[in-house]
Design an enzyme around this catalytic site. Structure first.
Site, short mmCIF file in Angstrom:
data_model
loop_
_atom_site.label_atom_id
_atom_site.label_comp_id
_atom_site.label_asym_id
_atom_site.label_seq_id
_atom_site.Cartn_x
_atom_site.Cartn_y
_atom_site.Cartn_z
N HIS A 137 22.45 -25.80 -55.02
CA HIS A 137 21.25 -24.46 -55.19
C HIS A 137 21.88 -23.53 -53.54
O HIS A 137 21.21 -23.07 -53.94
CB HIS A 137 19.77 -25.79 -54.73
CG HIS A 137 20.22 -25.90 -56.35
ND1 HIS A 137 19.81 -25.23 -57.79
CD2 HIS A 137 19.26 -27.15 -56.27
CE1 HIS A 137 18.34 -26.28 -57.60
NE2 HIS A 137 18.75 -27.35 -57.41
N ASP A 168 23.04 -30.54 -63.95
CA ASP A 168 21.89 -31.70 -63.44
C ASP A 168 20.70 -30.66 -64.73
O ASP A 168 21.03 -29.45 -65.27
CB ASP A 168 22.38 -30.87 -61.78
CG ASP A 168 20.98 -31.64 -60.75
OD1 ASP A 168 21.18 -32.01 -60.27
OD2 ASP A 168 19.99 -31.31 -60.90
N HIS A 197 18.84 -29.63 -63.14
CA HIS A 197 17.85 -27.73 -62.48
C HIS A 197 19.16 -27.01 -62.62
O HIS A 197 20.50 -27.19 -63.05
CB HIS A 197 17.46 -28.08 -60.68
CG HIS A 197 16.50 -29.37 -60.70
ND1 HIS A 197 17.08 -30.24 -59.88
CD2 HIS A 197 15.48 -28.87 -60.52
CE1 HIS A 197 15.33 -31.15 -59.74
NE2 HIS A 197 14.35 -29.87 -60.65
N ASP A 218 19.52 -36.17 -63.00
CA ASP A 218 17.66 -36.18 -62.51
C ASP A 218 17.03 -35.25 -64.15
O ASP A 218 15.74 -35.39 -64.02
CB ASP A 218 17.54 -35.14 -61.84
CG ASP A 218 18.12 -33.53 -60.91
OD1 ASP A 218 19.07 -34.19 -62.15
OD2 ASP A 218 18.10 -33.35 -60.41
ZN LIG Z 1 18.83 -31.41 -59.75
#
Ligand SMILES: [Zn+2]
Length: 305
Positions: free
Chosen positions: A121, A158, A160, A241
């Site tokens: 991120h 991931d 995200h 995740d």
């Molecule tokens: Zn994540």
């Protein structure tokens, strides 16, 4: 296969009750050590400032490394630093660099960097989403600049979207970034229409999606993009995740799904990049899922090597 880690990665403490806890990395290390007793462990070196500055602005690098942190220093609502965080971030980024160097020197074909904080991120100028430096991006830039590679890919499974990795390389045709991620979900980027200079591919998964939708996204969209790009080196943002037990997201993946994608990615690297895969731990917030998925991930990589 090599494993890079460093005890300093356990000393980054984003605060009590924070999901990105040192226990995550302990869970991964214990599970991997038990399942792969022969794996060669190496201590991650600290990344150089020069390597960090290839992808990050001076202000971000300086704010992580040069401001003394006494207690807990908040960078945004969910990203914080403790006294051990700067060293952890340096070792996390350094792991990827050392892994790239080892693979390019022919010392191994695959490496897993069991590190934290996660990185995908963090943008060029902003630490966010539990991430300080974008370790996988630092490794990709190192492969381009120190080894002269001109086709480096980052595959990110991931749950995200890796907005930071996409932000850093959106204008750089030497690096491809492909991601599957839940939408809607933090950080709310990564629409399929976001293609950069033809070097980005994003596949979104609705909440509740399971292994079938996940595998279809990779089989039908993302793996063909990587196949056409023919990466000389494949980096993996390995976040777990998407597992059904994860408390921060709503996909319904099983360890077998992570084993499948890991095998597919390693097989693709075998066709185009002499099998070179550097995988870096990103998210994953259920400790039992982290244990099962990290072992499944390494099985998938190894079986294709
Ligand atoms: Zn994540």
């Amino acid at each position: 296969m090599l494993l890079y880690t460093h005890p300093a990665c356990l000393a980054h403490d984003p605060g009590p009750g924070h999901p990105e806890s040192p226990a995550r990395l302990e869970a991964v290390l214990h599970a991997v050590r038990a399942a792969f007793p022969q794996l060669a462990w190496r201590e991650a070196p600290a990344a150089s400032r020069e390597a960090l500055l290839r992808v990050h602005g001076k202000a971000l690098v300086s704010s992580v490394l040069d401001i003394e942190t006494d207690g807990l220093r908040r960078l945004d609502d969910d990203t914080a630093m403790s006294p051990g965080s700067a060293e952890a971030a340096l070792r996390a980024a350094g792991a990827g660099i050392a892994a790239v160097d080892a693979l390019m020197a022919g010392e191994a074909r695959q490496a897993f960097c069991a590190v934290r904080p996660p990185g995908h991120h963090a943008t060029a100028g902003t630490a966010m989403g539990f991430c300080l430096f974008n370790s996988v991006a630092v490794a990709a830039a190192h492969a381009v600049h120190a080894h002269g590679l001109h086709r480096v890919a980052i595959a990110d499974f991931d749950v995200h979207h890796g907005n930071g990795s996409q932000d850093i390389f959106a204008g750089d045709p030497r690096v491809m970034y492909v991601s599957s991620h839940q939408a809607p979900l933090y950080p709310h980027t990564g629409l399929p229409s976001e293609r950069g200079v033809g070097n980005l591919a994003n596949a979104t998964l609705a909440p509740g999606s399971g292994g079938e939708a996940f595998r279809a996204a990779w089989r039908d969209t993302l793996l063909p993009e990587l196949e056409a790009f023919k990466p000389q080196l494949l980096l993996v943002s390995a976040g777990f995740d998407g597992h059904r037990l994860d408390p921060l997201a709503d996909l319904a993946l099983e360890p077998e799904d992570f084993r499948w994608i890991s095998h597919e990615l390693a097989a693709l690297a075998g066709r185009h990049g002499q099998g070179r895969v550097v995988s870096m731990l990103e998210g994953g917030y259920s400790l039992s899922a982290l244990r099962a998925c990290s072992v499944a991930h390494l099985h998938g990589l190894r079986d294709a090597a």
